[in-house]
Design a protein around this motif. Structure first.
Motif, PDB file in Angstrom:
ATOM      1  N   SER A   5     -67.263   6.772 -79.027  1.00 35.54           N
ATOM      2  CA  SER A   5     -66.802   6.158 -77.780  1.00 35.54           C
ATOM      3  C   SER A   5     -67.859   5.233 -77.192  1.00 35.54           C
ATOM      4  O   SER A   5     -67.526   4.201 -76.592  1.00 35.54           O
ATOM      5  CB  SER A   5     -66.451   7.237 -76.752  1.00 35.54           C
ATOM      6  OG  SER A   5     -67.618   7.794 -76.164  1.00 35.54           O
TER       7      SER A   5
ATOM      8  N   GLU B  63     -67.591  12.286 -81.701  1.00 37.05           N
ATOM      9  CA  GLU B  63     -66.627  11.589 -80.844  1.00 37.05           C
ATOM     10  C   GLU B  63     -67.327  10.869 -79.693  1.00 37.05           C
ATOM     11  O   GLU B  63     -66.926   9.780 -79.285  1.00 37.05           O
ATOM     12  CB  GLU B  63     -65.596  12.573 -80.293  1.00 37.05           C
ATOM     13  CG  GLU B  63     -64.591  13.082 -81.308  1.00 37.05           C
ATOM     14  CD  GLU B  63     -65.104  14.247 -82.130  1.00 37.05           C
ATOM     15  OE1 GLU B  63     -64.411  14.661 -83.067  1.00 37.05           O
ATOM     16  OE2 GLU B  63     -66.222  14.742 -81.839  1.00 37.05           O
ATOM     17  N   ALA B  64     -68.364  11.511 -79.160  1.00 34.53           N
ATOM     18  CA  ALA B  64     -69.098  10.899 -78.045  1.00 34.53           C
ATOM     19  C   ALA B  64     -69.755   9.596 -78.474  1.00 34.53           C
ATOM     20  O   ALA B  64     -69.678   8.575 -77.768  1.00 34.53           O
ATOM     21  CB  ALA B  64     -70.139  11.880 -77.522  1.00 34.53           C
TER      22      ALA B  64
ATOM     23  N   GLU C 264     -69.247  15.643 -70.811  1.00 35.88           N
ATOM     24  CA  GLU C 264     -67.887  16.093 -71.103  1.00 35.88           C
ATOM     25  C   GLU C 264     -67.804  16.905 -72.391  1.00 35.88           C
ATOM     26  O   GLU C 264     -66.764  17.531 -72.656  1.00 35.88           O
ATOM     27  CB  GLU C 264     -66.948  14.896 -71.169  1.00 35.88           C
ATOM     28  CG  GLU C 264     -66.853  14.133 -69.862  1.00 35.88           C
ATOM     29  CD  GLU C 264     -65.864  12.984 -69.936  1.00 35.88           C
ATOM     30  OE1 GLU C 264     -64.963  13.016 -70.804  1.00 35.88           O
ATOM     31  OE2 GLU C 264     -66.006  12.044 -69.135  1.00 35.88           O
ATOM     32  N   ILE C 265     -68.866  16.894 -73.194  1.00 35.11           N
ATOM     33  CA  ILE C 265     -68.805  17.632 -74.458  1.00 35.11           C
ATOM     34  C   ILE C 265     -69.840  18.749 -74.542  1.00 35.11           C
ATOM     35  O   ILE C 265     -69.827  19.536 -75.494  1.00 35.11           O
ATOM     36  CB  ILE C 265     -68.977  16.692 -75.670  1.00 35.11           C
ATOM     37  CG1 ILE C 265     -70.421  16.178 -75.764  1.00 35.11           C
ATOM     38  CG2 ILE C 265     -67.986  15.556 -75.641  1.00 35.11           C
ATOM     39  CD1 ILE C 265     -70.754  15.573 -77.115  1.00 35.11           C
TER      40      ILE C 265
ATOM     41  N   LEU D  31     -75.135  19.744 -77.495  1.00 28.19           N
ATOM     42  CA  LEU D  31     -74.197  18.712 -77.899  1.00 28.19           C
ATOM     43  C   LEU D  31     -73.954  18.944 -79.383  1.00 28.19           C
ATOM     44  O   LEU D  31     -74.782  18.600 -80.227  1.00 28.19           O
ATOM     45  CB  LEU D  31     -74.771  17.314 -77.659  1.00 28.19           C
ATOM     46  CG  LEU D  31     -75.138  16.953 -76.216  1.00 28.19           C
ATOM     47  CD1 LEU D  31     -75.553  15.487 -76.131  1.00 28.19           C
ATOM     48  CD2 LEU D  31     -74.000  17.237 -75.257  1.00 28.19           C
TER      49      LEU D  31
ATOM     50  N   VAL E 214     -74.731   7.506 -74.352  1.00 31.26           N
ATOM     51  CA  VAL E 214     -73.993   8.767 -74.288  1.00 31.26           C
ATOM     52  C   VAL E 214     -74.695   9.789 -73.397  1.00 31.26           C
ATOM     53  O   VAL E 214     -74.051  10.530 -72.637  1.00 31.26           O
ATOM     54  CB  VAL E 214     -73.785   9.329 -75.711  1.00 31.26           C
ATOM     55  CG1 VAL E 214     -73.402  10.806 -75.690  1.00 31.26           C
ATOM     56  CG2 VAL E 214     -72.715   8.517 -76.436  1.00 31.26           C
TER      57      VAL E 214
ATOM     58  N   ILE F 126     -71.109  10.250 -71.279  1.00 30.59           N
ATOM     59  CA  ILE F 126     -70.028  11.126 -71.735  1.00 30.59           C
ATOM     60  C   ILE F 126     -70.531  12.468 -72.263  1.00 30.59           C
ATOM     61  O   ILE F 126     -69.750  13.411 -72.459  1.00 30.59           O
ATOM     62  CB  ILE F 126     -69.158  10.415 -72.806  1.00 30.59           C
ATOM     63  CG1 ILE F 126     -67.806  11.116 -72.926  1.00 30.59           C
ATOM     64  CG2 ILE F 126     -69.897  10.364 -74.152  1.00 30.59           C
ATOM     65  CD1 ILE F 126     -66.829  10.393 -73.835  1.00 30.59           C
ATOM     66  N   ALA F 127     -71.831  12.593 -72.474  1.00 29.75           N
ATOM     67  CA  ALA F 127     -72.387  13.876 -72.939  1.00 29.75           C
ATOM     68  C   ALA F 127     -71.981  15.024 -72.025  1.00 29.75           C
ATOM     69  O   ALA F 127     -71.780  16.155 -72.489  1.00 29.75           O
ATOM     70  CB  ALA F 127     -73.912  13.786 -73.014  1.00 29.75           C
TER      71      ALA F 127
END
Length: 258
Positions: free
Chosen positions: A66, A62-63, A74-75, A89, A114, A71-72
């Motif tokens: 996007s 998903e990262a 956030e996951i 990750l 990411v 954004i890494a």
């Protein structure tokens, strides 16, 4: 420092080396991140990731889809091992869908975006990759600082290493990562048989100091540790010492590559 583990051939134990190296470096006090770029997601499972169908979490798939910068954070999942931890990750099977997006503008640089900023939280980041030179591996290469090849002491695995080194040498600039370097070779699953002794000798003759020491012998305890998603030090002290020494050799090779 971002280290990518690769081989064009599967089954050489690349994921084992990635995860066990992560455990060993984390035990030494380093801040360690792991990026699983293989849709088989074995590195994620062996690091301790257990997906819950009732409460799914976003993964690297998903990262990357996007393409959002940073954004890494956030996951990322923290895999607590008791007296140490590794940040992950994670991957899942649907990471394979990102391969279909290889033709998109800037596709090979999406992982770079990411992890932008997130990577600064770690002393070392280790990447596991699929057994090929396809889009997912190329995204990892675009983001990595160095490549470590992992092979068995057998012809096909060694040929896979040759392909990886050649790809890095010829195409690092094409991936907008001209400083990417091939840093060394881990020899895994070594048996006391004539063929392995011959291939190991040939490797050392052809690659010299790039063949990292110690080599890892084939042992059932490694398979048991993999199945249990544990460090090998839970199963055999001598083997744990080998992996610890190898982890430091990998780190040294990555730092000294030119």
């Amino acid at each position: 420092m971002k280290i990518l583990f690769a081989n064009h051939k599967g089954g050489v134990g690349k994921t084992t080396i990635t995860v066990q190296t992560a455990f060993e470096l984390a035990k030494s006090g380093m801040r360690v991140g792991v990026i699983d770029l293989d849709p088989q997601w074995n590195a994620s499972r062996r690091a301790g990731f257990v997906p819950d169908p009732e409460a799914p979490v976003p993964t690297i798939s998903e990262a990357i889809k996007s393409g959002e910068r940073g954004i890494a954070r956030e996951i990322v999942l923290t895999m607590d091992r008791g007296n140490y931890s590794v940040d992950l990750l994670p991957s899942r099977h649907d990471l394979e869908n990102r391969v279909n997006e290889a033709g998109m503008v800037g596709a090979t640089r999406r992982l770079v975006k990411v992890i932008d900023g997130w990577e600064d939280d770690y002393d070392v980041i280790l990447m596991d990759t699929p057994p090929n030179m396809g889009h997912l591996t190329q995204m990892g290469l675009a983001a990595a600082d160095v490549v470590i090849g992992v092979t068995e002491a057998e012809f096909d695995g060694i040929d896979g290493i040759n392909r990886i080194e050649e790809f890095v040498r010829l195409h690092a600039e094409d991936l907008a990562n001209p400083n990417l370097r091939f840093a060394g070779i881990v020899v895994n699953k070594v048996d006391n048989v004539q063929e392995h002794r011959l291939q190991l000798s040939n490797l050392e003759e052809n690659w010299g100091d790039l063949v990292l020491s110690p080599v890892v012998k084939k042992r059932i305890k490694i398979a048991e540790a993999n199945a249990a998603a544990e460090s090998v030090d839970q199963y055999e002290g001598e083997l744990a010492d080998v992996i610890s020494d190898l982890a430091q050799a990998i780190l040294k090779a990555a730092k000294e590559v030119r």
